[in-house]
Design an enzyme around this catalytic site. Structure first.
Site, PDB file in Angstrom:
ATOM      1  N   GLY A 182       0.841  -1.207   0.000  1.00 17.61           N
ATOM      2  CA  GLY A 182       0.000   0.000   0.000  1.00 17.61           C
ATOM      3  C   GLY A 182       0.867   1.244   0.000  1.00 17.61           C
ATOM      4  O   GLY A 182       1.833   1.327   0.748  1.00 17.61           O
TER       5      GLY A 182
ATOM      6  N   ARG B 245       1.255  -5.199  -5.231  1.00 11.76           N
ATOM      7  CA  ARG B 245       1.358  -6.237  -4.197  1.00 11.76           C
ATOM      8  C   ARG B 245       2.120  -7.459  -4.750  1.00 11.76           C
ATOM      9  O   ARG B 245       2.648  -8.242  -3.994  1.00 11.76           O
ATOM     10  CB  ARG B 245      -0.022  -6.643  -3.693  1.00 11.76           C
ATOM     11  CG  ARG B 245      -0.809  -5.470  -3.107  1.00 11.76           C
ATOM     12  CD  ARG B 245      -1.109  -5.642  -1.660  1.00 11.76           C
ATOM     13  NE  ARG B 245      -1.864  -4.527  -1.109  1.00 11.76           N
ATOM     14  CZ  ARG B 245      -1.511  -3.867  -0.019  1.00 11.76           C
ATOM     15  NH1 ARG B 245      -0.419  -4.182   0.635  1.00 11.76           N
ATOM     16  NH2 ARG B 245      -2.247  -2.887   0.435  1.00 11.76           N
TER      17      ARG B 245
ATOM     18  N   ASP C 288       5.042  -5.357   5.818  1.00  9.52           N
ATOM     19  CA  ASP C 288       5.483  -6.714   6.147  1.00  9.52           C
ATOM     20  C   ASP C 288       5.670  -7.594   4.906  1.00  9.52           C
ATOM     21  O   ASP C 288       6.672  -8.310   4.792  1.00  9.52           O
ATOM     22  CB  ASP C 288       4.451  -7.350   7.092  1.00  9.52           C
ATOM     23  CG  ASP C 288       5.018  -8.536   7.832  1.00  9.52           C
ATOM     24  OD1 ASP C 288       5.933  -8.344   8.643  1.00  9.52           O
ATOM     25  OD2 ASP C 288       4.561  -9.663   7.570  1.00  9.52           O
TER      26      ASP C 288
ATOM     27  N   THR D  47       4.239   2.360   5.404  1.00 11.57           N
ATOM     28  CA  THR D  47       2.827   1.944   5.429  1.00 11.57           C
ATOM     29  C   THR D  47       2.083   2.851   6.391  1.00 11.57           C
ATOM     30  O   THR D  47       2.636   3.233   7.434  1.00 11.57           O
ATOM     31  CB  THR D  47       2.666   0.476   5.887  1.00 11.57           C
ATOM     32  OG1 THR D  47       1.287   0.257   6.250  1.00 11.57           O
ATOM     33  CG2 THR D  47       3.516   0.107   7.094  1.00 11.57           C
TER      34      THR D  47
ATOM     35  N   ASP E  37      -0.198   1.925   8.245  1.00 13.60           N
ATOM     36  CA  ASP E  37      -0.753   1.120   9.344  1.00 13.60           C
ATOM     37  C   ASP E  37       0.039   1.187  10.655  1.00 13.60           C
ATOM     38  O   ASP E  37      -0.488   0.848  11.698  1.00 13.60           O
ATOM     39  CB  ASP E  37      -0.846  -0.361   8.924  1.00 13.60           C
ATOM     40  CG  ASP E  37      -1.830  -0.582   7.789  1.00 13.60           C
ATOM     41  OD1 ASP E  37      -2.642   0.324   7.525  1.00 13.60           O
ATOM     42  OD2 ASP E  37      -1.781  -1.659   7.172  1.00 13.60           O
TER      43      ASP E  37
ATOM     44  N   ASP F 186       2.283  -0.827  11.608  1.00 13.25           N
ATOM     45  CA  ASP F 186       2.186  -2.195  12.140  1.00 13.25           C
ATOM     46  C   ASP F 186       3.493  -2.970  12.028  1.00 13.25           C
ATOM     47  O   ASP F 186       3.495  -4.197  12.044  1.00 13.25           O
ATOM     48  CB  ASP F 186       1.065  -2.961  11.403  1.00 13.25           C
ATOM     49  CG  ASP F 186       1.324  -3.066   9.906  1.00 13.25           C
ATOM     50  OD1 ASP F 186       2.209  -2.352   9.393  1.00 13.25           O
ATOM     51  OD2 ASP F 186       0.636  -3.863   9.246  1.00 13.25           O
TER      52      ASP F 186
ATOM     53  N   ARG G 189      -5.681  -2.685   9.118  1.00 13.19           N
ATOM     54  CA  ARG G 189      -5.595  -4.146   9.065  1.00 13.19           C
ATOM     55  C   ARG G 189      -5.597  -4.738  10.478  1.00 13.19           C
ATOM     56  O   ARG G 189      -6.540  -4.523  11.208  1.00 13.19           O
ATOM     57  CB  ARG G 189      -4.326  -4.560   8.318  1.00 13.19           C
ATOM     58  CG  ARG G 189      -4.610  -5.599   7.241  1.00 13.19           C
ATOM     59  CD  ARG G 189      -3.330  -6.090   6.668  1.00 13.19           C
ATOM     60  NE  ARG G 189      -2.801  -5.173   5.694  1.00 13.19           N
ATOM     61  CZ  ARG G 189      -2.634  -5.472   4.425  1.00 13.19           C
ATOM     62  NH1 ARG G 189      -2.964  -6.660   3.981  1.00 13.19           N
ATOM     63  NH2 ARG G 189      -2.113  -4.612   3.601  1.00 13.19           N
TER      64      ARG G 189
HETATM   65  O1  F6P Z   1      -1.465  -1.729   4.330  1.00 12.43           O
HETATM   66  C1  F6P Z   1      -2.077  -0.534   4.076  1.00 12.43           C
HETATM   67  C2  F6P Z   1      -3.542  -0.713   3.816  1.00 12.43           C
HETATM   68  O2  F6P Z   1      -4.060   0.545   3.489  1.00 12.43           O
HETATM   69  C3  F6P Z   1      -4.353  -1.359   4.953  1.00 12.43           C
HETATM   70  O3  F6P Z   1      -4.682  -0.456   5.963  1.00 12.43           O
HETATM   71  C4  F6P Z   1      -5.546  -1.873   4.191  1.00 12.43           C
HETATM   72  O4  F6P Z   1      -6.187  -2.921   4.876  1.00 12.43           O
HETATM   73  C5  F6P Z   1      -4.933  -2.343   2.919  1.00 12.43           C
HETATM   74  O5  F6P Z   1      -3.751  -1.587   2.724  1.00 12.43           O
HETATM   75  C6  F6P Z   1      -5.782  -2.208   1.680  1.00 12.43           C
HETATM   76  O6  F6P Z   1      -5.110  -2.838   0.646  1.00 12.43           O
HETATM   77  P1  F6P Z   1      -5.410  -2.635  -0.900  1.00 12.43           P
HETATM   78  O7  F6P Z   1      -4.835  -1.308  -1.316  1.00 12.43           O
HETATM   79  O8  F6P Z   1      -4.684  -3.757  -1.542  1.00 12.43           O
HETATM   80  O9  F6P Z   1      -6.894  -2.667  -1.065  1.00 12.43           O
END
Ligand code: F6P
Length: 316
Positions: free
Chosen positions: A10, A71, A102, A124, A126, A128, A170
């Site tokens: 992300g 991703r 991660d 990120t 998050d 996390d 998340r």
């Molecule tokens: O890891 C960052 C994040 O924004 C999380 O908070 C969220 O759950 C996820 O990415 C969403 O992922 P995507 O952009 O693949 O929908």
């Protein structure tokens, strides 16, 4: 040395500041820096460009990531990773700075085993990632959420409503925790701080009886259906309630000063580690100091429960 840099997972505000620092510090030390497009996909597809000091001018204030991200689940396969490694080796790229979360670190750990000198930077929203107090992008996202909460309070107060605000994060509640404190939320519900529904309904009924015109509930994504919770609060606590899912809006925007500084410090530190022939590590900030830890000590690790939860109980 030839060093590649990529952003993956992300996107997060401040990733561009980090790339800019890798490029500028790298050039200062006489390295050549290659920007790898769209995360690990660019490694597989051999989509890389030589970056100059000029390539990163104007990038500090830009949200998202100008290199692009992905991703890239196919990167989990060793034979696919090997294509990426061959593409790096073909150009003589020995060092690689990856900026992400991660999943990105897992990829880098595998690449390190295949002979690439990898450094990870935590990018990120998050927050996390173990081994760092803050990740690049988190503080900007908190600002965005707080701004949304402030606005939601205006309309909630006008209508005497309870606003439920769903944040990203998340499995980590830091976005909800920090933004909830800053926004004066009555309830902060996160994976680390589960909700006691009956207790919440009781307190909301008391708020209502005491003449309070609004209530704010901040909750991390993926815990429950916030629209269903709004209906339940309306019925069982007698407090008309509406839910707002902030979604991707909290990932965008110009990075705040803290994220520009964090990205700049971490990008520079990554280059300095490579100068000292240190690799296979990820960078963090602990008590305002730059630190680094082996990937294996960080990947898949849970951060300890944040100290701020103690505060929440006393002031919300
Ligand atoms: O890891 C960052 C994040 O924004 C999380 O908070 C969220 O759950 C996820 O990415 C969403 O992922 P995507 O952009 O693949 O929908």
């Amino acid at each position: 040395m030839k060093i590649g840099v990529l952003t993956s997972g992300g996107d997060a505000p401040g990733m561009n500041a980090a790339v800019r620092a890798v490029v500028r510090a790298g050039l200062t030390y006489g390295h050549e820096i290659y920007g790898i497009k769209d995360g690990y996909s660019g490694m597989i597809n051999d989509d890389m460009v030589l970056l100059t000091s000029h390539s990163v001018s104007g990038m500090l204030s830009l949200g998202g990531t100008f290199l692009g991200t992905s991703r890239a689940p196919e990167f989990l396969k060793e034979e696919v990773r090997q294509i990426g490694v061959d593409n790096l080796k073909k150009r003589g790229i020995e060092g690689l700075v990856v900026i992400g979360g991660d999943g990105t670190y897992r990829g880098a750990m595998d690449l390190a085993r295949m002979g690439i000198k990898c450094i990870g930077l935590p990018g990120t929203i998050d927050n996390d990632i173990a081994g760092t107090d803050f990740t690049i992008g988190f503080q900007t996202a908190v600002e965005t959420i707080v701004d949304a909460i402030d606005k939601l309070r205006d309309t909630s107060t006008s209508h005497q409503r309870c606003s439920i605000v769903e944040t990203m994060g998340r499995r980590c509640g830091d976005l909800a925790l920090f933004a909830g404190i800053c926004g004066g939320a009555e309830f902060i519900i996160t994976p680390e701080n589960p909700m006691d529904k009956e207790q919440m309904f009781k307190r909301l009924r008391e708020h209502k009886a005491a003449g309070r015109r609004h209530a704010i509930v901040v909750i991390t994504e993926k815990i429950l259906d916030v629209h269903a919770l709004a209906e339940e609060i309306t019925e069982k606590a007698g407090f008309a309630s509406r839910a707002t899912v902030l979604g991707y809006i909290q990932r965008g925007g110009s990075p705040c000063p803290e994220d520009r500084i964090l990205g700049s410090r971490m990008g520079t530190y990554a280059v300095e580690l490579l100068n000292d022939d240190v690799y296979g590590v990820c960078v963090g900030v602990r008590d305002s100091r730059m630190v680094h830890l082996p990937f294996a000590n960080v990947v898949g690790q849970q951060r300890p429960k944040n100290e701020l939860y103690k505060l929440v109980k006393k002031i919300s």
